[in-house]
Design a protein around this motif. Structure first.
Motif, PDB file in Angstrom:
ATOM      1  N   SER A  81      54.652  37.184  39.395  1.00 50.07           N
ATOM      2  CA  SER A  81      53.721  37.547  40.461  1.00 50.07           C
ATOM      3  C   SER A  81      52.998  36.313  40.972  1.00 50.07           C
ATOM      4  O   SER A  81      51.808  36.132  40.765  1.00 50.07           O
ATOM      5  N   ARG A  89      47.462  37.109  50.915  1.00 51.29           N
ATOM      6  CA  ARG A  89      47.240  38.099  49.871  1.00 51.29           C
ATOM      7  C   ARG A  89      46.879  39.462  50.446  1.00 51.29           C
ATOM      8  O   ARG A  89      46.290  39.594  51.501  1.00 51.29           O
ATOM      9  N   SER A 147      42.896  44.606  49.906  1.00 49.75           N
ATOM     10  CA  SER A 147      42.645  46.036  49.844  1.00 49.75           C
ATOM     11  C   SER A 147      41.148  46.285  49.797  1.00 49.75           C
ATOM     12  O   SER A 147      40.441  45.764  48.941  1.00 49.75           O
ATOM     13  N   ILE A 205      39.916  47.606  46.470  1.00 50.76           N
ATOM     14  CA  ILE A 205      39.646  46.631  45.394  1.00 50.76           C
ATOM     15  C   ILE A 205      38.310  45.939  45.649  1.00 50.76           C
ATOM     16  O   ILE A 205      37.515  45.736  44.731  1.00 50.76           O
ATOM     17  N   LYS A 209      48.940  33.975  35.165  1.00 44.96           N
ATOM     18  CA  LYS A 209      47.752  34.758  35.519  1.00 44.96           C
ATOM     19  C   LYS A 209      46.653  34.658  34.461  1.00 44.96           C
ATOM     20  O   LYS A 209      45.547  35.128  34.663  1.00 44.96           O
ATOM     21  N   GLU A 264      43.155  43.034  34.827  1.00 47.09           N
ATOM     22  CA  GLU A 264      44.129  42.584  35.842  1.00 47.09           C
ATOM     23  C   GLU A 264      44.445  43.689  36.845  1.00 47.09           C
ATOM     24  O   GLU A 264      44.554  43.448  38.037  1.00 47.09           O
ATOM     25  N   GLU A 265      44.588  44.904  36.301  1.00 45.20           N
ATOM     26  CA  GLU A 265      44.988  46.010  37.171  1.00 45.20           C
ATOM     27  C   GLU A 265      43.831  46.464  38.064  1.00 45.20           C
ATOM     28  O   GLU A 265      43.963  46.521  39.281  1.00 45.20           O
ATOM     29  N   LYS A 266      42.689  46.734  37.420  1.00 45.31           N
ATOM     30  CA  LYS A 266      41.581  47.323  38.188  1.00 45.31           C
ATOM     31  C   LYS A 266      40.977  46.336  39.193  1.00 45.31           C
ATOM     32  O   LYS A 266      40.582  46.730  40.286  1.00 45.31           O
ATOM     33  N   TYR A 267      40.908  45.047  38.799  1.00 47.15           N
ATOM     34  CA  TYR A 267      40.229  44.066  39.658  1.00 47.15           C
ATOM     35  C   TYR A 267      41.210  43.165  40.393  1.00 47.15           C
ATOM     36  O   TYR A 267      40.827  42.236  41.068  1.00 47.15           O
ATOM     37  N   SER A 268      42.493  43.478  40.257  1.00 48.03           N
ATOM     38  CA  SER A 268      43.561  42.751  40.955  1.00 48.03           C
ATOM     39  C   SER A 268      43.355  41.237  40.852  1.00 48.03           C
ATOM     40  O   SER A 268      43.338  40.521  41.855  1.00 48.03           O
ATOM     41  N   THR A 269      43.164  40.770  39.625  1.00 46.60           N
ATOM     42  CA  THR A 269      42.850  39.349  39.426  1.00 46.60           C
ATOM     43  C   THR A 269      44.068  38.462  39.677  1.00 46.60           C
ATOM     44  O   THR A 269      45.190  38.805  39.330  1.00 46.60           O
ATOM     45  N   ASP A 270      43.812  37.324  40.285  1.00 48.85           N
ATOM     46  CA  ASP A 270      44.854  36.313  40.434  1.00 48.85           C
ATOM     47  C   ASP A 270      44.921  35.452  39.193  1.00 48.85           C
ATOM     48  O   ASP A 270      45.975  34.926  38.849  1.00 48.85           O
TER      49      ASP A 270
END
Ligand SMILES: Nc1ncnc2c1ncn2[C@@H]1O[C@H](COP(=O)(O)OP(=O)(O)O)[C@@H](O)[C@H]1O
Ligand SMILES: [Mg+2]
Length: 279
Positions: A30, A36, A39, A42, A93, A199-205
């Motif tokens: 990813s 990017r 959303s 998010i 990540k 990672e999922e909830k906050y869509s971290t890079d």
């Protein structure tokens, strides 16, 4: 310092395939997209997090300069740029910041890197204090907390209540007191699940992990298998060359080595200050 680098390179060359054969966390491919996905859902999730108390006087007192650009932030902005290049190149990540012994400057580096990343508005980043024995990120940033990461990992406190947000894209997960049973907690399945949740909830890079020293306890050894890479901080004038080599081998056996930061050098130049890396 050239001698140090040459000797390290020689030692590395003499090593037979060590780092290349190190077990790796499966790459998720990813790579941060150049455009990017923005959303608003998010963004809304981030907005619900409690805000970090901004106290730049305390930050500067603790050598945290990267909250704004300029000469003092330049070494950390340069480190951020170099790290980002590797992160994008390899699809990393999760990056841990590690050292052989205490006081090398890990926490100062993580906090400055985090402040530098907070100005990189197109990236969502978290900094997590996983030096559970000697946490310091909260103190460095002048934060007073009612809860700790031990409670969060054990599921007693919600992550979203405990963490603090700086702006719209930087999160801090800190402790202001030592946490009980640090090695067991760090290596527990709950910790791995928590990182996945962030990672999922906050869509971290990217998530930066402040770690305990490698030579002091086994906390970091197990945990490094959960990250994509580690940045090694060396107390330049005090860490013996032999110890740097041993540390680099140990880290390379567990994860990718992103680079070495030579901290607390007695020399500096206008571009990199006291921070030097050579990857
Ligand atoms: N580049 C530097 N020059 C001088 N002192 C530093 C530097 N980086 C960190 N320090 C100081 O060294 C001490 C240990 O730093 P810290 O980041 O807490 O190390 P660690 O997390 O590796 O134990 C702190 O007092 C910090 O202010
Ligand atoms: Mg520390």
């Amino acid at each position: 310092m050239e001698r140090l680098q040459a000797a390290l390179q020689k030692a590395r060359a003499q090593r037979e395939g060590g780092a290349a054969e190190a077990p790796r966390r499966k790459a998720r491919g990813s790579v941060i997209p150049t455009r990017r996905r923005r959303s608003s859902m998010i963004d809304d999730v981030w907005q619900t997090l409690p805000e970090l108390e901004v106290n730049t006087d305390v930050w500067q007192l603790h050598r945290l300069f990267a909250f704004k650009g300029g000469a003092d932030a330049a070494p950390f902005d340069l480190l951020r740029t170099k790290l980002l290049r590797l992160v994008r190149q390899h699809g990393w990540k999760r990056v841990a910041i590690i050292s052989a012994n205490a006081d090398a400057g890990k926490s100062t580096t993580v906090a400055n890197l985090a402040l530098s990343f907070s100005r990189q508005k197109d990236l969502r980043t978290f900094a997590v204090d996983f030096d559970l024995r000697r946490p310091s990120m909260a103190r460095l940033l002048g934060q007073h907390l009612q809860t700790n990461m031990g409670q969060v990992i054990r599921g007693e406190v919600a992550f979203e209540q405990h963490v603090r947000r700086l702006g719209t894209n930087m999160g801090f997960a800190m402790n202001d007191l030592p946490v009980h049973q640090p090695a067991e907690l760090l290596q527990s399945a709950r910790t791995a699940e928590l990182i996945g949740h962030i990672e999922e909830k906050y869509s971290t890079d990217l998530i930066l992990f402040d770690m305990p020293p490698m030579m002091v306890a086994d906390d970091a050894h197990g945990f490094l298998r959960l990250v994509d890479a580690a940045l090694i901080v060396i107390e330049a004038e005090r860490t013996p060359l032999k110890q740097i080599d041993i540390l680099e081998r140990q880290v390379a056996d567990l994860t990718n080595v992103a680079g070495i930061v030579l901290n607390k050098c007695n020399y500096s130049d206008e571009y990199t200050g006291s921070y030097h890396d050579y990857y």
